[in-house]
Structure formats: C-alpha cells, structure tokens
Scaffold this motif. Sequence first.
Motif, PDB file in Angstrom:
ATOM      1  N   PHE A 174      10.074  -0.213 -21.752  1.00  0.00           N
ATOM      2  CA  PHE A 174       9.540  -0.812 -20.522  1.00  0.00           C
ATOM      3  C   PHE A 174       8.039  -0.548 -20.499  1.00  0.00           C
ATOM      4  O   PHE A 174       7.586   0.530 -20.908  1.00  0.00           O
ATOM      5  N   LYS A 175       7.261  -1.509 -20.012  1.00  0.00           N
ATOM      6  CA  LYS A 175       5.812  -1.348 -19.946  1.00  0.00           C
ATOM      7  C   LYS A 175       5.360  -1.372 -18.484  1.00  0.00           C
ATOM      8  O   LYS A 175       5.566  -2.370 -17.786  1.00  0.00           O
ATOM      9  N   LEU A 176       4.759  -0.269 -18.069  1.00  0.00           N
ATOM     10  CA  LEU A 176       4.285  -0.137 -16.691  1.00  0.00           C
ATOM     11  C   LEU A 176       2.757  -0.191 -16.683  1.00  0.00           C
ATOM     12  O   LEU A 176       2.098   0.617 -17.337  1.00  0.00           O
ATOM     13  N   THR A 177       2.218  -1.134 -15.919  1.00  0.00           N
ATOM     14  CA  THR A 177       0.770  -1.205 -15.714  1.00  0.00           C
ATOM     15  C   THR A 177       0.424  -0.500 -14.411  1.00  0.00           C
ATOM     16  O   THR A 177       0.988  -0.820 -13.356  1.00  0.00           O
ATOM     17  N   ILE A 178      -0.474   0.464 -14.499  1.00  0.00           N
ATOM     18  CA  ILE A 178      -0.900   1.209 -13.318  1.00  0.00           C
ATOM     19  C   ILE A 178      -2.280   0.708 -12.900  1.00  0.00           C
ATOM     20  O   ILE A 178      -3.227   0.730 -13.689  1.00  0.00           O
ATOM     21  N   PHE A 179      -2.385   0.243 -11.666  1.00  0.00           N
ATOM     22  CA  PHE A 179      -3.668  -0.153 -11.104  1.00  0.00           C
ATOM     23  C   PHE A 179      -4.350   1.073 -10.488  1.00  0.00           C
ATOM     24  O   PHE A 179      -3.676   1.953  -9.948  1.00  0.00           O
ATOM     25  N   PRO A 180      -5.666   1.140 -10.522  1.00  0.00           N
ATOM     26  CA  PRO A 180      -6.349   2.346 -10.043  1.00  0.00           C
ATOM     27  C   PRO A 180      -6.357   2.508  -8.527  1.00  0.00           C
ATOM     28  O   PRO A 180      -6.617   3.603  -8.020  1.00  0.00           O
ATOM     29  N   GLN A 181      -6.079   1.443  -7.799  1.00  0.00           N
ATOM     30  CA  GLN A 181      -6.148   1.521  -6.340  1.00  0.00           C
ATOM     31  C   GLN A 181      -5.028   2.400  -5.777  1.00  0.00           C
ATOM     32  O   GLN A 181      -3.945   2.501  -6.362  1.00  0.00           O
ATOM     33  N   LEU A 182      -5.287   2.992  -4.626  1.00  0.00           N
ATOM     34  CA  LEU A 182      -4.337   3.880  -3.952  1.00  0.00           C
ATOM     35  C   LEU A 182      -3.730   3.198  -2.736  1.00  0.00           C
ATOM     36  O   LEU A 182      -4.451   2.560  -1.952  1.00  0.00           O
ATOM     37  N   LEU A 183      -2.428   3.358  -2.560  1.00  0.00           N
ATOM     38  CA  LEU A 183      -1.816   2.931  -1.302  1.00  0.00           C
ATOM     39  C   LEU A 183      -2.409   3.741  -0.155  1.00  0.00           C
ATOM     40  O   LEU A 183      -2.614   4.949  -0.282  1.00  0.00           O
ATOM     41  N   PRO A 184      -2.670   3.104   0.993  1.00  0.00           N
ATOM     42  CA  PRO A 184      -3.116   3.874   2.157  1.00  0.00           C
ATOM     43  C   PRO A 184      -1.975   4.712   2.715  1.00  0.00           C
ATOM     44  O   PRO A 184      -0.801   4.488   2.400  1.00  0.00           O
ATOM     45  N   GLU A 185      -2.315   5.675   3.526  1.00  0.00           N
ATOM     46  CA  GLU A 185      -1.301   6.502   4.178  1.00  0.00           C
ATOM     47  C   GLU A 185      -0.394   5.635   5.041  1.00  0.00           C
ATOM     48  O   GLU A 185      -0.829   4.643   5.629  1.00  0.00           O
ATOM     49  N   GLN A 186       0.869   5.996   5.100  1.00  0.00           N
ATOM     50  CA  GLN A 186       1.830   5.220   5.883  1.00  0.00           C
ATOM     51  C   GLN A 186       1.494   5.284   7.368  1.00  0.00           C
ATOM     52  O   GLN A 186       1.370   6.362   7.945  1.00  0.00           O
ATOM     53  N   LYS A 187       1.381   4.115   7.988  1.00  0.00           N
ATOM     54  CA  LYS A 187       1.146   4.031   9.425  1.00  0.00           C
ATOM     55  C   LYS A 187       2.451   3.928  10.206  1.00  0.00           C
ATOM     56  O   LYS A 187       2.539   4.393  11.347  1.00  0.00           O
ATOM     57  N   LEU A 188       3.426   3.262   9.622  1.00  0.00           N
ATOM     58  CA  LEU A 188       4.711   3.066  10.290  1.00  0.00           C
ATOM     59  C   LEU A 188       5.351   4.415  10.625  1.00  0.00           C
ATOM     60  O   LEU A 188       5.416   5.309   9.780  1.00  0.00           O
ATOM     61  N   ILE A 189       5.821   4.559  11.838  1.00  0.00           N
ATOM     62  CA  ILE A 189       6.627   5.726  12.204  1.00  0.00           C
ATOM     63  C   ILE A 189       8.071   5.413  11.820  1.00  0.00           C
ATOM     64  O   ILE A 189       8.623   4.389  12.221  1.00  0.00           O
TER      65      ILE A 189
END
Length: 558
Positions: A153-168
């Motif tokens: 399997f080939k996984l491409t990792i993008f450098p961007q970060l997910l923001p912190e979860q806002k949803l409660i």
Amino acid sequence: MDSWVIETRCIHSLIKVFPDQDLTATPYKKGSALSNETFSFQVAYRAKGKMIKDIGIEIETQLLDSLEPRVVGLVPSELPCYEDPDEWILRSTPGLYPDPLLPITEEGVIAFPNQWRSIWITIHLEGKSVAGLHPITVRFVNQEGEVLGTEEFKLTIFPQLLPEQKLIHTEWFHTDCLALQYNVNVFSEEHWELIESYVETAGRHGINMILTPLFTPPLDTAVGSERPTVQLVDVRKEGENYSFSFEKVDRWVELCKRKGIKYFEFAHFFTQWGAKSAPKIIATENGEQKRIFGWETDAAGNEYKAFLAQFFPELNKYIKSRGLEECVYFHVSDEPSLEHLESYSKASQLINQYVNEYPVIDALSDFQFYEKGLVKNPIPSNDHIDPFIMNEVPNLWTYYCCLQTKDVSNRFFNFPSSRNRIIGFQLYKFGIAGFLHWGYNFWFTKLSKAKIDPFRNTDAGYSFPSGDAFLVYPGETGPIESVRMEVFYEALQDLRALQLLESVIGREEVIRFIEEGLEKPLTFSEFPRENDWILIKREELNRKIGVMFNNKIAAESQ
C-alpha cells in the motif's frame, strides 16, 4: 506449496469483510492523509486450500513506529435490524459481523479456507512523519519464514496539519458497566485504572466531553429499579441540612483532562422520559449510608427542591474554584416527548434558576421544547433536525440512537461504513456544534436489567440493533476498539479537514466543493450512498488543501 496458498487484497476502511461472502471490492492500493491524521486500510486474506494456522504478519515501512496492525474479529448479531429496514443496508440476516479490532498475538492469525478475513492497519501519524510517499509492505509468513502472501500500500502524507477539533463530542460513559464487567468495586483503585484506560481511548478518538456522574445517572433504568451506585459527590445529611464533598469529582476531572477531555456534562438531575422523579442519591445520615432520593421522590416535591437549593450553590462554587466555567454542561431529563411537556417544564425551570449561566443540553426531537424556552441547547436526532436548522437554532447539536434507522447516518453492524462516515460532511455543512450518543460502553440489557457479555450479545438483550449500545469491548485490561469507532473518527477527521480548507477559501466555497456533482444538495437524509464518493472526495480535499496552502505560502513570500 500449492495447497498452502493465501489470497490477499488491499481494501479500504469502509469495506466490511464477511466470512460467508465473496469479496468483490476493487483493490485499494494507495491513499493520502494530512500529517497528524490517523489513517486506516485493510488487507483481506483467505486460504485457497486447507486452513493455515500460526501465520505471522510482517510489515516493512518507514512508518513502522506509527503503525498498529489488528485482526478484525467477528461477533454475533441476533438482531441486526428491526423488522422494516430501509434499502441501504448490507444484510438483514443474523450471523457473524466484523467489528472488534483484536490484537495480533504470538500465535499470529488463521487463514480459513474460502473465508475472507482482514487485518486492520492503522497509522497514527501525529505530525511526526516526513511528508511524501511512503510504501507499506504487508507479508503473511508461516512458522518457517516462508512468505505466503504479500500486499503493498502506498500512503502519501501531506505536510499540512488538521486543526484542533471544534466539535463537542460525547459518547455516554457508563462507569457502572466497567465495575460489573471487571468485577471490581466502584471507585476502587482497580476501577479508577479502568476508567483511565477507557477515557484515554475515548480521548484518542475525538470524544472530548464525558458524562460525569455527580449522582448515579437516571438513564436506561426500569421504573422502580436502580443501577449500581456511581456517585462522585459525597453527601452528608443532618436534619434538613446537607453538606457536600467534591474530592472524587476532583480526581475525575483531573484524570479526564489528562486524557484529552475538555468538557464535562453533568448527568441528568431528573429521570428519563418525563422528568417525573429524582435520580438515585446516596447520603450519609447518622453514620449510615442510605438512599435518600429515587423513583419514589416527586421531582417537583419540596424535599428534592430543598436539596437542590443547597446543592447547586455548592456545585457552582466548586466549578468556579476549579476554573471550569467554560467547560461544564447540564442536563434536565433525557428524551422527553410532548406528553412530558408539563413535568419537563417544571424541572427545567427548577434547574435554570440555579445554572442559568451554563449551557443546558438535552436530547429531544420536538421543536416546541425549544420554542417555549424549556431547553437552551436542544439536541434533536438527525432525522428530526430539519425544523431546528430551518429556524437557525444557534449552537445546534445532533444525535442518533436505535430509532434512527431510515434514510440517515448511523453505525449499526449491518450498515455500510460509508453510512457511518458521511456524517463528517453533514456536520460541517450545517455548522453542527456537538454530537451526542448514548452508548460508549453500555454492556447491559435494555433498562439495565442484567449485564451482558458484549462478545456474545451485541444487541442489549435483543432490544437494540447491534452496534447501537457500545463502541468498545472489554479487553483483559482495557478497551478493545471497533471498526465502527475507527470509521466514526475518520468522519471527525473529514470534518476537521473541511474546516482547514475553509480557513483558506471560505465556507461557501467549501460547501460548493462538497456538493459539486451531486444531484441534490447534501442534507442529513440526502447524501451519496457509495463508498467511492467519500474516498474520492477526501482525496480531492487533501490535494486541494495542499495546493491552496502552497499557493498561500507563495503569495505571502512575494
């Protein structure tokens, strides 16, 4: 070796692999993720000849330190659905369903003849891995070290970060179920260790609010009976006066914060389905512990009113002394209907005179409760949410449970996983502030009449469709996660990725991106039914995030 052949296939996380069904899914050989995501895929396998035991799993990749392989176990479902399911289900028959994610032991795995099974491979990126393309090779080997099957399997990792979860996000945490299942005393050291383990797993899967039993939650309890006491507040009664100790609450709050919990919802102060009685409350009186309130206590009676008049000011002092003012939420009563309007109204008025500065949330589906001002923060089910959306209710939450079986998202065993994951896109479009579910670890039969073995009974004693009552299974020393839990977390990551894109192109453009190519606008009941739509849309989303952020950086550098 002709009889020792293992057939393998890489597949995505939205496929449920049944042992009695041929696997027709197209191989899934590549995917992408942002650099702090949790990404999962599967490798399905079966023996083409005789059964092969003691198969080892070897994985080669630069991401090895971030990788967790598990076996997708099978559990029985005698009630996969009610009598009238809609068309978008995998099957309606009882049988073995794939769900628990079991550790791979020293004995390895077994390849059954002509029965597909799967290995679930999770990569916890956590922002530590180098961006770029990362091959992952999975080998099945026998005891002699011979390779029986291989997938890459080939996984491409993008450098961007997910923001912190806002949803409660809350999944109701049942501390009494832990004590009974593991046969430990409530709030013994063994119980606290289990609580910590289960809270940690919750926190790692986007559950950032926890049901906090100041008093034993009056939930799913038969009238006149009671659940085991799990009361954090120590109460002392002297005549008509009460005093309160919050030492165990302190320990609870500190533990939960340490494990990623940010919000605390105090369990309901009135009984379920009508708010007619007080919850079970234990107090020490004349040196003896005894129940002072319960089903026999009129919720609107003077005795309980007097208790609350003394309790809430002390609770408020505690909240402020610990800096929890922005972190606490209150409940009145769960799931009232119109026939309970009068009793709920009295209970709501009683609560709100003491906690008016804090959010009060309740699961209910009739708009009149909100219209009459009886609940400040309503939580309608996802099949009754439209009037609340049309009336632009602020900070709107939603929930689903056993009754949300038609045309909406849910996570029953017999639902396709895409029906679980689609909710991330729905939560984004409608700006939903919170999501509630009642069953993180409800290991009882309906109305808490008896405990169950979750590995043998998955429908709360033939009461709710399998998959409704719990997300985790009891392992020897802590929780065993489920396919449904991992897929729901993928939905939460989809939500965060959409929010990241919004920070660059704006909300209207993101909604346009989501609905591009759809015949109808996305709603809670109108949405694509195919696995491929979610997978393709998420890959497009990742690429779009990469391009937009690169363009932004280039523009800022000029």
